[in-house]
Design an enzyme around this catalytic site. Structure first.
Site, short mmCIF file in Angstrom:
data_model
loop_
_atom_site.label_atom_id
_atom_site.label_comp_id
_atom_site.label_asym_id
_atom_site.label_seq_id
_atom_site.Cartn_x
_atom_site.Cartn_y
_atom_site.Cartn_z
CG HIS A 25 -0.72 13.44 -1.04
ND1 HIS A 25 -0.82 13.37 -2.41
CD2 HIS A 25 -1.94 13.11 -0.57
CE1 HIS A 25 -2.05 13.01 -2.76
NE2 HIS A 25 -2.75 12.85 -1.65
CG HIS A 164 -4.11 11.47 2.34
ND1 HIS A 164 -3.48 10.89 1.27
CD2 HIS A 164 -3.59 10.86 3.45
CE1 HIS A 164 -2.62 9.98 1.70
NE2 HIS A 164 -2.66 9.96 3.02
#
Length: 226
Positions: A25, A164
């Protein structure tokens, strides 16, 4: 930093079962802290990074796009999905490591509050977990299982996963057969692209931590945790 790995084992020369584009992200408003289930939105720079990712991946023939349900990942995924007309599928098991009581804290804050546990966790993250959190071993199992299910649903297609730093490191470590102790030695910058060619019995790393799309705007690269 970009690392391209071109040497592959002979048995991997056939077409992969699926091509996975793993995307960390973009930067959140709480960058620099241990972010697990804490759910801040993207920062202004993060939104610019997400648009840079969307431009970089606009030419890919994506058959599906999956994301962690956390806002920083989901907002990044939605920016990438727009040029493709794809809906983003949320997968809970693509979420970041649960840092428990340490969630939202900086390294310095954790060290001041819980230095002994922090030292133990850094030395053995496979079996030691943050207070109320999860181990790397547990996170790795859920992330790999979720990814295997995604691959099974899209044979011979290119699929993007927005997640992530922790889950992407876990998938790269799984692909390379690395011990969990090597987890922190795999760099994952925000808004970076990593590619895995997923075969029936193995996965092959073909691109690692590529951020070249961020150089179009100065000061867009950073490496906060989570």
């Amino acid at each position: 930093m970009t690392v391209r790995l071109r040497l592959r084992r002979a048995q991997s020369s056939r077409s992969p079962k699926s091509e996975l584009i793993l995307i960390r992200h973009a930067e959140s408003e709480m960058s620099g802290r241990y972010l697990g289930r804490t759910d801040p939105p993207l920062s202004d720079r993060g939104r610019a990074q997400a648009q840079a990712l969307a431009r970089r991946l606009a030419g890919e023939r994506l058959v599906a796009l999956y994301s962690s349900p956390l806002k920083r990942a989901l907002d990044t995924a939605q920016a990438i999905a727009a040029p493709h007309g794809l809906e983003v599928s949320r997968v809970a098991d693509l979420a970041e490591l649960d840092f428990g009581a340490w969630d939202g804290l900086s390294y310095g804050e954790i060290e001041r509050r819980d230095a002994e546990r922090l030292a133990r966790w850094l030395g053995d993250p496979a079996t030691i977990h943050p207070p109320g959190g999860e181990t790397l071993a547990h996170m790795s199992r859920r992330v790999v299982a979720a990814t295997q299910a995604i691959v099974a649903a899209h044979p011979h297609g290119t699929v993007a996963l927005v997640s992530h730093g922790g889950p992407i490191r876990a998938l790269v470590g799984h692909a390379l057969g690395l011990p969990l102790e090597a987890h922190w030695r795999l760099q994952q910058d925000v808004a970076a692209i990593t590619r895995l060619d997923w075969y029936e019995r193995e996965a092959v790393l073909s691109l690692l931590n590529d951020t070249c799309h961020l150089h179009e705007t100065a000061n867009m690269i950073s490496s906060p945790i989570g």
